[in-house]
Design a protein around this motif. Structure first.
Motif, mmCIF file in Angstrom:
data_model
loop_
_atom_site.group_PDB
_atom_site.id
_atom_site.type_symbol
_atom_site.label_atom_id
_atom_site.label_comp_id
_atom_site.label_asym_id
_atom_site.label_seq_id
_atom_site.Cartn_x
_atom_site.Cartn_y
_atom_site.Cartn_z
ATOM 1 N N ASP A 1 -3.987 6.094 1.762
ATOM 2 C CA ASP A 1 -2.632 5.836 2.250
ATOM 3 C C ASP A 1 -2.339 4.340 2.352
ATOM 4 O OD1 ASP A 1 -0.119 6.720 2.997
ATOM 5 O OD2 ASP A 1 -0.603 6.808 5.127
ATOM 6 N N LYS B 1 4.070 0.702 7.054
ATOM 7 C CA LYS B 1 3.157 1.729 7.565
ATOM 8 C C LYS B 1 2.410 1.239 8.798
ATOM 9 C CE LYS B 1 2.247 4.155 3.229
ATOM 10 N NZ LYS B 1 1.196 4.458 2.237
ATOM 11 N N ILE C 1 5.762 -1.782 1.778
ATOM 12 C CA ILE C 1 5.511 -0.408 2.254
ATOM 13 C C ILE C 1 4.231 -0.353 3.099
ATOM 14 C CG2 ILE C 1 5.106 2.001 1.576
ATOM 15 C CD1 ILE C 1 7.079 1.530 -0.754
ATOM 16 N N LYS D 1 1.486 4.695 -7.589
ATOM 17 C CA LYS D 1 0.839 5.266 -6.410
ATOM 18 C C LYS D 1 1.924 5.907 -5.555
ATOM 19 C CE LYS D 1 -3.281 2.669 -6.837
ATOM 20 N NZ LYS D 1 -4.173 1.568 -6.492
ATOM 21 N N CYS E 1 1.882 7.112 -2.762
ATOM 22 C CA CYS E 1 1.861 6.767 -1.329
ATOM 23 C C CYS E 1 2.541 5.439 -1.085
ATOM 24 C CB CYS E 1 0.434 6.732 -0.784
ATOM 25 S SG CYS E 1 -0.445 5.182 -1.130
ATOM 26 N N THR E 2 2.920 4.733 -2.143
ATOM 27 C CA THR E 2 3.506 3.406 -1.978
ATOM 28 C C THR E 2 4.818 3.323 -2.748
ATOM 29 O OG1 THR E 2 1.260 2.577 -1.691
ATOM 30 C CG2 THR E 2 2.953 0.923 -1.964
#
Lengths: 263, 161
Positions: free
Chosen positions: B41, A39, A35, B58, B60-61
């Motif tokens: 982030d 990003k 992830i 988390k 965001c992950t």
């Protein structure tokens, strides 16, 4: 992130089919590396095939040969709590990242990614583990092919990792203080037929076995046995966190500490 | 766009998401639950920690699609419905466990996960568990103290005030 679709198959067969549908499709384990990579737009899959809903590749068991068999989608936290039969492995899993990362990250994801500073490759190589995929069984000695590279084919999914349980073992990690990845980590395991030493974080070729240390420890399993051994800094990772020479020195230090901890 | 359905703070929640929609984006932007913060982030700071099926993660992950069918607990669901603070929140209040407050939602969610696993942690265990939660104000002392107090331990001898 670029746009992609996400699929969550519940069987291994469906996951294999989804990955085979296009070269642009990619497996997603716990996502703790992938992830952040997405990003940064360093990957551009069409479809991410999440492996976290497939119960048949989760869990910890023991086979007829006494090996500890860990499903590829088993999280680090689950290994830390459930691999009591192999305490050095449980301890290694319980010290990866932080608690929230350990609740998502998986052993299969870590081994498929083969980060040169990850912990699990050292455990797999140091234990002579067998990496089982949807198509074959691969000995750890044949599996790792350098930084972020493995023998896995496109669309091949790790399903399980089989660890022969040693008489004694320990893993010692010198953490890079910001990322908490291993600046150098040494995994030492003593089996009836010999000692294995696997080192992560140090080499530009990724995880490797330190054969001179294995030979010395095979006849005398004590830190003194490797006191006079040294590695060259050539081919070691050199960056702002440490030079190649520094890492080479740390390999000796961490291996000795691991031998001492294994007892 | 596919729809996801989950239980958030005990209530059913659903919405349309893209594949790339993060759980934290779904919570904040679709459900307007902005108590969960996005700090870095990059899964370093822990301001976005929520519980998914009882486990601290988390947000965001993790993709929202991966939480389909899950039970999610955010900071908004921690206090009692009448507003009575959870013991961890109350202890952060009493022991001044926050200054700017940005990291606090993640700190509280991590602390609750720790105490569920280990009801009376030592100071070292608390500090170790908070490895993935970064605070830039407090220096951590009062956070650690608050969490130990929330576990019912005597914190009068812990040095930092």
């Amino acid at each position: 992130m670029y746009a992609f679709d996400i699929e969550r198959p519940t069987t291994l067969a469906d996951a294999v089919k989804l990955l085979a549908a296009s070269d642009e499709n990619q497996a997603l384990g716990g996502g703790q590396t992938l992830i952040p990579t997405l990003k940064q737009r360093l990957a551009m899959p069409e479809v991410l095939v999440s492996l976290t809903a497939i119960d048949e590749i989760k869990g910890i068991s023991e086979d007829d040969e006494g090996r500890l068999c860990i499903g590829a989608a088993t999280t680090h936290a689950e290994v830390a709590a459930g691999a009591g039969k192999y305490p050095a492995l449980a301890a290694l899993a319980g010290n990866i990242g932080d608690p929230a990362v350990r609740n998502r990250g998986t052993i299969g994801g870590s081994l498929a990614n083969n980060d040169p500073s990850a912990c699990y490759p050292a455990a797999a190589l140091g234990s002579g583990a067998i990496i089982v995929t949807n198509t074959r069984e691969i000995a750890a000695d044949d599996y790792f092919e350098g930084m972020f590279a493995t023998v896995l084919d496109e669309g091949e999914i790790i399903t399980e990792v089989k660890f022969p349980v040693p008489e004694k073992a320990a893993y010692m990690k010198f953490e890079q203080p910001a990322s908490r990845f291993a600046l150098v980590g040494a995994f030492v395991a003593k089996y009836a037929d010999g000692v294995r030493v696997a080192v992560t974080g140090a080499s530009e070729e990724g995880v490797f076995r330190w054969s001179e240390a294995e030979a010395a420890l095979g006849s005398n399993f004590s830190p003194d046995a490797i006191e006079r051994l040294s590695l060259s800094g050539d081919g070691m990772i050199s960056d702002l966190h440490g030079s190649g020479e520094y890492r080479a020195h740390l390999v000796g230090v961490m291996t000795k500490r691991a031998v001492a901890a294994a007892g | 766009m596919p729809q996801v359905n989950m239980t958030v703070n005990g209530k059913p929640a659903s919405g349309d998401v893209e594949g790339r929609t993060l759980l934290v984006e779904f919570l904040r932007e679709t459900l307007d639950l902005t108590g969960t913060h996005v700090g870095c982030d990059t899964s370093q700071c822990g301001a976005c920690v929520v519980h998914v099926d009882g486990k601290a993660v988390k947000a965001c992950t993790m993709f929202a699609a991966e939480a389909d069918g899950a039970e999610v607990l955010t900071i908004e669901g921690v206090a009692a419905p009448d507003g009575t603070l959870d013991p961890v929140q109350e202890a952060f209040h009493q022991h001044h466990g926050l200054q700017c407050g940005f990291c606090t939602p993640g700190m509280v969610m991590s602390a609750k996960a720790l105490l569920a696993e280990n009801p009376t942690p030592t100071e070292a265990e608390v500090r170790d568990y908070l490895e993935g939660n970064i605070c830039r104000c407090t220096g951590y002392h009062n956070i650690v103290k608050a969490i130990m107090a929330a576990s019912g331990q005597d914190v009068s001898k812990i040095a930092a005030e």
